[in-house]
Design an enzyme around this catalytic site. Structure first.
Site, mmCIF file in Angstrom:
data_model
loop_
_atom_site.group_PDB
_atom_site.id
_atom_site.type_symbol
_atom_site.label_atom_id
_atom_site.label_comp_id
_atom_site.label_asym_id
_atom_site.label_seq_id
_atom_site.Cartn_x
_atom_site.Cartn_y
_atom_site.Cartn_z
ATOM 1 N N HIS A 7 -6.840 54.973 13.814
ATOM 2 C CA HIS A 7 -7.438 55.534 12.367
ATOM 3 C C HIS A 7 -7.063 54.261 11.349
ATOM 4 O O HIS A 7 -5.889 53.578 11.468
ATOM 5 C CB HIS A 7 -6.085 56.550 11.926
ATOM 6 C CG HIS A 7 -6.721 56.985 10.362
ATOM 7 N ND1 HIS A 7 -5.818 56.911 9.473
ATOM 8 C CD2 HIS A 7 -7.982 57.387 10.189
ATOM 9 C CE1 HIS A 7 -6.395 57.341 8.322
ATOM 10 N NE2 HIS A 7 -7.544 57.953 8.571
ATOM 11 N N ARG A 8 -8.193 53.837 10.827
ATOM 12 C CA ARG A 8 -8.294 52.790 9.977
ATOM 13 C C ARG A 8 -7.656 51.242 10.798
ATOM 14 O O ARG A 8 -7.141 50.527 10.226
ATOM 15 C CB ARG A 8 -7.641 52.858 8.766
ATOM 16 C CG ARG A 8 -7.885 53.992 7.851
ATOM 17 C CD ARG A 8 -7.155 54.229 6.732
ATOM 18 N NE ARG A 8 -7.212 55.634 5.994
ATOM 19 C CZ ARG A 8 -6.520 55.857 5.292
ATOM 20 N NH1 ARG A 8 -5.674 55.204 4.467
ATOM 21 N NH2 ARG A 8 -6.346 57.345 4.570
ATOM 22 N N GLU A 34 -11.485 54.112 14.252
ATOM 23 C CA GLU A 34 -12.096 54.847 12.984
ATOM 24 C C GLU A 34 -11.819 53.724 11.957
ATOM 25 O O GLU A 34 -10.892 53.353 11.636
ATOM 26 C CB GLU A 34 -11.416 56.260 12.668
ATOM 27 C CG GLU A 34 -11.941 57.176 11.694
ATOM 28 C CD GLU A 34 -11.624 56.776 10.212
ATOM 29 O OE1 GLU A 34 -11.948 57.425 9.232
ATOM 30 O OE2 GLU A 34 -10.488 56.076 10.106
ATOM 31 N N ASP A 36 -13.458 53.020 7.425
ATOM 32 C CA ASP A 36 -14.361 53.649 6.263
ATOM 33 C C ASP A 36 -15.221 52.588 5.715
ATOM 34 O O ASP A 36 -14.598 51.292 5.518
ATOM 35 C CB ASP A 36 -13.137 54.109 5.184
ATOM 36 C CG ASP A 36 -12.192 54.903 5.874
ATOM 37 O OD1 ASP A 36 -12.401 56.010 6.018
ATOM 38 O OD2 ASP A 36 -10.910 54.526 6.095
ATOM 39 N N HIS A 49 -11.128 51.901 2.514
ATOM 40 C CA HIS A 49 -10.939 53.478 2.224
ATOM 41 C C HIS A 49 -11.157 53.852 0.902
ATOM 42 O O HIS A 49 -11.947 54.794 0.671
ATOM 43 C CB HIS A 49 -9.525 53.728 2.906
ATOM 44 C CG HIS A 49 -9.225 55.039 2.765
ATOM 45 N ND1 HIS A 49 -8.838 55.734 1.533
ATOM 46 C CD2 HIS A 49 -9.518 56.330 3.501
ATOM 47 C CE1 HIS A 49 -8.955 57.030 1.729
ATOM 48 N NE2 HIS A 49 -9.325 57.324 2.896
ATOM 49 N N GLU A 109 -17.029 56.134 9.258
ATOM 50 C CA GLU A 109 -16.889 57.343 7.967
ATOM 51 C C GLU A 109 -17.481 56.809 6.815
ATOM 52 O O GLU A 109 -17.046 55.630 6.246
ATOM 53 C CB GLU A 109 -15.420 57.387 7.834
ATOM 54 C CG GLU A 109 -15.440 58.558 6.801
ATOM 55 C CD GLU A 109 -13.846 59.021 6.293
ATOM 56 O OE1 GLU A 109 -12.960 58.695 6.954
ATOM 57 O OE2 GLU A 109 -13.965 59.746 5.395
ATOM 58 N N LYS A 111 -17.930 56.536 2.841
ATOM 59 C CA LYS A 111 -17.205 56.849 1.800
ATOM 60 C C LYS A 111 -18.378 56.781 0.814
ATOM 61 O O LYS A 111 -18.545 55.655 0.131
ATOM 62 C CB LYS A 111 -15.980 55.889 1.471
ATOM 63 C CG LYS A 111 -14.939 56.166 2.606
ATOM 64 C CD LYS A 111 -14.131 57.490 2.277
ATOM 65 C CE LYS A 111 -12.952 57.587 3.139
ATOM 66 N NZ LYS A 111 -12.360 58.679 3.239
ATOM 67 N N ASP A 229 -2.709 57.121 13.434
ATOM 68 C CA ASP A 229 -2.212 55.797 12.810
ATOM 69 C C ASP A 229 -1.560 55.037 13.933
ATOM 70 O O ASP A 229 -1.405 53.934 13.760
ATOM 71 C CB ASP A 229 -1.518 55.859 11.834
ATOM 72 C CG ASP A 229 -2.249 56.582 10.495
ATOM 73 O OD1 ASP A 229 -3.473 56.170 10.284
ATOM 74 O OD2 ASP A 229 -1.852 57.432 9.811
HETATM 75 O O1 G3P Z 1 -12.213 59.902 9.809
HETATM 76 C C1 G3P Z 1 -10.773 60.806 9.801
HETATM 77 C C2 G3P Z 1 -9.928 60.349 8.401
HETATM 78 O O2 G3P Z 1 -10.095 58.985 8.231
HETATM 79 C C3 G3P Z 1 -10.668 61.131 7.380
HETATM 80 O O3 G3P Z 1 -9.649 60.902 6.224
HETATM 81 O O4 G3P Z 1 -9.130 59.890 4.081
HETATM 82 O O5 G3P Z 1 -8.393 58.781 6.209
HETATM 83 O O6 G3P Z 1 -10.626 58.618 5.554
HETATM 84 P P1 G3P Z 1 -9.507 59.618 5.520
HETATM 85 MG MG MG Z 2 -11.387 57.584 7.221
#
Ligand code: G3P
Ligand code: MG
Length: 243
Positions: A7-8, A34, A36, A49, A109, A111, A229
């Protein structure tokens, strides 16, 4: 086997959405990353993000009001672990140059809040097509208009709606918008929903799962991937269970 998506990047151990975090995800052998994306004032696609730079960098202001040049002067590691890392905000194309050399999958993702301006989506698709990375990309967004638009422009790239609370019979919705997967909050992801969704040929990849008991539950349910994470810990735990 459940895949592990960082994640990120590996946001629990390195500054989120930086090349340091992405390279760490590769080092610990995550299956995917993943990240953003959003647009700068001068129309560049950057990886960040929040709509503002304040939480993660030493700057202030909205990304949409800052130029790429201004964003590049900021330290994206400034607010993480007492600033012990230093990192730039990456451009998507910088990330993709590196990503191309790996065997990872990438969940991009979008945004964006707009329901009618999809410049971000169009530019992202253009980079991916230029580099012929279509098969290794998954698009997601909480803004489902953005992923429906992405599917219309680039049906060869997989899409997945993100959502945080209850979505009734999500496989029906996923099929209606031509998504190949759903990305629910892990709290909105009971076993029956996972099984039923997968029975209908739709993949399930819950986010953001950082606790061992939840990893165990989701591994047992055989979700397609989980977004965490802490990819190194999750992968080690998955490998131990297999033994
Ligand atoms: O894509 C999963 C997750 O990243 C979604 O929430 O706010 O962390 O971008 P967020
Ligand atoms: Mg995300």
């Amino acid at each position: 086997m459940t895949h592990i998506f960082a994640h990120r990047g590996s946001a629990g151990t390195h500054p989120e959405n930086t090349m340091l975090a992405f390279k760490e995800a590769a080092r610990v052998k995550a299956d995917g990353i993943e990240l953003d994306v959003r647009l700068t004032k001068d129309g560049e696609v950057v990886i960040l993000h929040d709509d503002k730079v304040d939480r993660t960098t030493d700057g202030t202001g909205f990304v949409k009001d800052l130029t790429t040049k201004e964003l590049k002067t900021l330290n994206a590691g400034a607010k993480f672990k007492d600033g012990k890392f230093r990192a730039e905000i990456p451009l998507l194309k910088e990330f993709l140059e590196w990503f191309k050399t790996t065997e990872l999958v990438c969940n991009i993702e979008f945004k964006t809040r707009s329901l009618k301006n999809f410049e971000l989506v169009r530019k992202t698709i253009a980079f991916i097509r230029d580099m012929k990375l279509e098969e290794r990309i998954i698009f997601s967004s909480f803004n489902h208009f953005a992923i429906v638009y992405a599917y219309r422009v680039a049906p060869e790239i997989e899409t997945a709606p993100l959502y945080s609370e209850g979505l009734f019979n999500p496989w029906i919705y996923a099929k209606a918008i031509r998504a190949k997967a759903i990305h629910p909050n892990f709290r909105s992801c009971p076993k029956e929903l996972i099984l039923k969704t997968q029975e209908h040929g739709i993949k399930v990849r819950p986010y953001t799962v950082n606790e061992k008991n939840e990893w165990l539950r989701l591994f047992k349910c055989k979700v397609d991937a989980l977004i965490t994470d802490f990819p190194e810990k999750a992968r080690t735990f998955r490998d131990e269970l297999k033994r």
